[in-house]
Write a protein that holds these residues in place. Structure first.
Motif, mmCIF file in Angstrom:
data_model
loop_
_atom_site.group_PDB
_atom_site.id
_atom_site.type_symbol
_atom_site.label_atom_id
_atom_site.label_comp_id
_atom_site.label_asym_id
_atom_site.label_seq_id
_atom_site.Cartn_x
_atom_site.Cartn_y
_atom_site.Cartn_z
ATOM 1 N N TYR A 54 -98.780 23.690 18.220
ATOM 2 C CA TYR A 54 -97.518 24.365 17.912
ATOM 3 C C TYR A 54 -97.838 25.664 17.186
ATOM 4 N N ALA A 55 -96.865 26.562 17.183
ATOM 5 C CA ALA A 55 -97.061 27.865 16.555
ATOM 6 C C ALA A 55 -96.392 27.877 15.187
ATOM 7 N N ALA A 56 -97.117 28.360 14.175
ATOM 8 C CA ALA A 56 -96.571 28.440 12.820
ATOM 9 C C ALA A 56 -97.423 29.392 11.990
ATOM 10 N N VAL A 57 -96.826 29.873 10.911
ATOM 11 C CA VAL A 57 -97.521 30.725 9.950
ATOM 12 C C VAL A 57 -97.485 30.033 8.599
ATOM 13 N N GLN A 58 -98.652 29.807 8.018
ATOM 14 C CA GLN A 58 -98.742 29.139 6.711
ATOM 15 C C GLN A 58 -98.854 30.178 5.606
ATOM 16 N N LEU A 59 -97.955 30.091 4.630
ATOM 17 C CA LEU A 59 -97.967 30.983 3.477
ATOM 18 C C LEU A 59 -98.389 30.230 2.230
ATOM 19 N N ALA A 60 -99.039 30.947 1.299
ATOM 20 C CA ALA A 60 -99.479 30.356 0.030
ATOM 21 C C ALA A 60 -98.936 31.195 -1.113
ATOM 22 N N TYR A 61 -98.560 30.509 -2.202
ATOM 23 C CA TYR A 61 -97.936 31.205 -3.340
ATOM 24 C C TYR A 61 -98.337 30.521 -4.650
ATOM 25 N N GLY A 62 -98.457 31.317 -5.706
ATOM 26 C CA GLY A 62 -98.710 30.777 -7.041
ATOM 27 C C GLY A 62 -100.180 30.581 -7.325
ATOM 28 N N GLU A 63 -100.660 31.169 -8.399
ATOM 29 C CA GLU A 63 -102.079 31.060 -8.737
ATOM 30 C C GLU A 63 -102.429 29.659 -9.242
ATOM 31 N N LYS A 64 -103.640 29.231 -8.895
ATOM 32 C CA LYS A 64 -104.129 27.915 -9.297
ATOM 33 C C LYS A 64 -105.573 28.041 -9.767
ATOM 34 N N LYS A 65 -105.943 27.284 -10.794
ATOM 35 C CA LYS A 65 -107.311 27.348 -11.298
ATOM 36 C C LYS A 65 -108.283 26.824 -10.247
ATOM 37 N N GLU A 66 -109.436 27.493 -10.161
ATOM 38 C CA GLU A 66 -110.425 27.102 -9.150
ATOM 39 C C GLU A 66 -111.002 25.721 -9.428
ATOM 40 N N LYS A 67 -111.108 25.360 -10.717
ATOM 41 C CA LYS A 67 -111.683 24.057 -11.060
ATOM 42 C C LYS A 67 -110.756 22.901 -10.664
ATOM 43 N N ASN A 68 -109.464 23.199 -10.471
ATOM 44 C CA ASN A 68 -108.505 22.173 -10.056
ATOM 45 C C ASN A 68 -108.253 22.172 -8.556
ATOM 46 N N THR A 69 -109.071 22.918 -7.808
ATOM 47 C CA THR A 69 -108.919 23.019 -6.357
ATOM 48 C C THR A 69 -110.059 22.283 -5.671
ATOM 49 N N SER A 70 -109.727 21.497 -4.666
ATOM 50 C CA SER A 70 -110.757 20.750 -3.949
ATOM 51 C C SER A 70 -111.623 21.690 -3.115
ATOM 52 N N GLY A 71 -112.803 21.206 -2.738
ATOM 53 C CA GLY A 71 -113.747 22.005 -1.960
ATOM 54 C C GLY A 71 -113.191 22.486 -0.636
ATOM 55 N N PRO A 72 -112.587 21.590 0.167
ATOM 56 C CA PRO A 72 -112.029 22.044 1.442
ATOM 57 C C PRO A 72 -110.960 23.123 1.282
ATOM 58 N N LEU A 73 -110.126 22.986 0.247
ATOM 59 C CA LEU A 73 -109.088 23.996 0.030
ATOM 60 C C LEU A 73 -109.687 25.316 -0.431
ATOM 61 N N LYS A 74 -110.772 25.260 -1.212
ATOM 62 C CA LYS A 74 -111.446 26.503 -1.614
ATOM 63 C C LYS A 74 -111.912 27.279 -0.396
ATOM 64 N N GLY A 75 -112.530 26.570 0.554
ATOM 65 C CA GLY A 75 -112.978 27.216 1.775
ATOM 66 C C GLY A 75 -111.817 27.741 2.607
ATOM 67 N N HIS A 76 -110.715 26.993 2.576
ATOM 68 C CA HIS A 76 -109.517 27.414 3.321
ATOM 69 C C HIS A 76 -108.985 28.741 2.777
ATOM 70 N N PHE A 77 -108.937 28.873 1.452
ATOM 71 C CA PHE A 77 -108.434 30.113 0.851
ATOM 72 C C PHE A 77 -109.443 31.257 0.977
ATOM 73 N N GLN A 78 -110.737 30.943 0.902
ATOM 74 C CA GLN A 78 -111.763 31.980 1.049
ATOM 75 C C GLN A 78 -111.720 32.594 2.445
ATOM 76 N N LYS A 79 -111.426 31.775 3.435
ATOM 77 C CA LYS A 79 -111.339 32.269 4.806
ATOM 78 C C LYS A 79 -110.223 33.315 4.941
ATOM 79 N N ALA A 80 -109.156 33.130 4.121
ATOM 80 C CA ALA A 80 -108.048 34.093 4.145
ATOM 81 C C ALA A 80 -108.281 35.245 3.179
#
Length: 205
Positions: free
Chosen positions: A45-71
């Motif tokens: 399916y077609a969609a656009v994912q948006l992200a909002y609000g700062e979060k501490k890096e130490k509270n972010t999981s590894g897969p999500l860190k890579g997800h945000f780094q890619k963007a």
């Protein structure tokens, strides 16, 4: 349908040209970063994912860190998918309140304030059993009779009873945008929106 993620700031009032006092809600909308562009070929399916609000890096999981780094962005707190957008978006694009202008009509989705476990008077507007007479000393806010006797010998499903109230997803439709402040990332909409101050909201255009 284009949209943006925001945060409820609070309520205020604005006077229009006729001198009428209009109750308004202030929303801090964006800036949001495009962190994923989904297509029918790869995701079904077609969609656009948006992200909002700062979060501490130490509270972010590894897969999500890579997800945000890619963007090419820092970790974010809120992720929301929008099915359609007015124009094509690519990874790393920033969406701001410039998406809206005064006079637009928007739908706002939020999580309503939780009220905990409430009785039938507060939850459904029951009037109670009756007066404090003829021995009715503790029945003022009681639900009263719930079902029949011999048939069906049970309480029907969906009967209005005491229970958990609030803390649910609520959409308010057709709210008019009164003012837009691009410098402060603020939009002012006419009327009230669900949720407490500081809670996340989704604004659909």
């Amino acid at each position: 349908m284009s949209g943006i993620i925001g945060k409820k700031v609070g309520m205020t009032s604005i006077f229009d040209e006729a001198g009428k006092n209009i109750p308004c809600t202030v929303i801090e909308a964006g800036p949001c970063v495009v962190t994923h562009v989904k297509s029918v070929d790869t995701d079904g399916y077609a969609a656009v994912q948006l992200a909002y609000g700062e979060k501490k890096e130490k509270n972010t999981s590894g897969p999500l860190k890579g997800h945000f780094q890619k963007a090419g962005t820092t970790p974010k707190r809120k992720l929301v998918e929008f099915k359609t957008f007015e124009d094509e978006k690519s990874l790393g694009d920033v969406i701001t309140v410039d998406l809206f202008s005064a006079g637009d009509f928007v739908d706002v989705v939020g999580t309503s304030k939780g009220k905990g476990f409430q009785g039938v008077v507060k939850r459904h507007g029951f009037g109670g059993v009756g007066m404090q007479t003829h021995g009715q000393h503790n029945r003022l806010r009681a639900p009263g009779s719930l079902g029949a006797s011999s048939w069906p010998s049970r309480v029907f499903k969906g009967m209005r009873m005491a229970g958990h109230m609030g803390n649910s997803r609520v959409k308010v439709q057709n709210l008019q945008v009164v003012k837009v402040y691009p410098e402060q990332n603020l939009i002012v909409v006419k009327g009230s929106i669900p949720g407490a101050k500081g809670s996340f909201v989704i604004v659909d255009k």
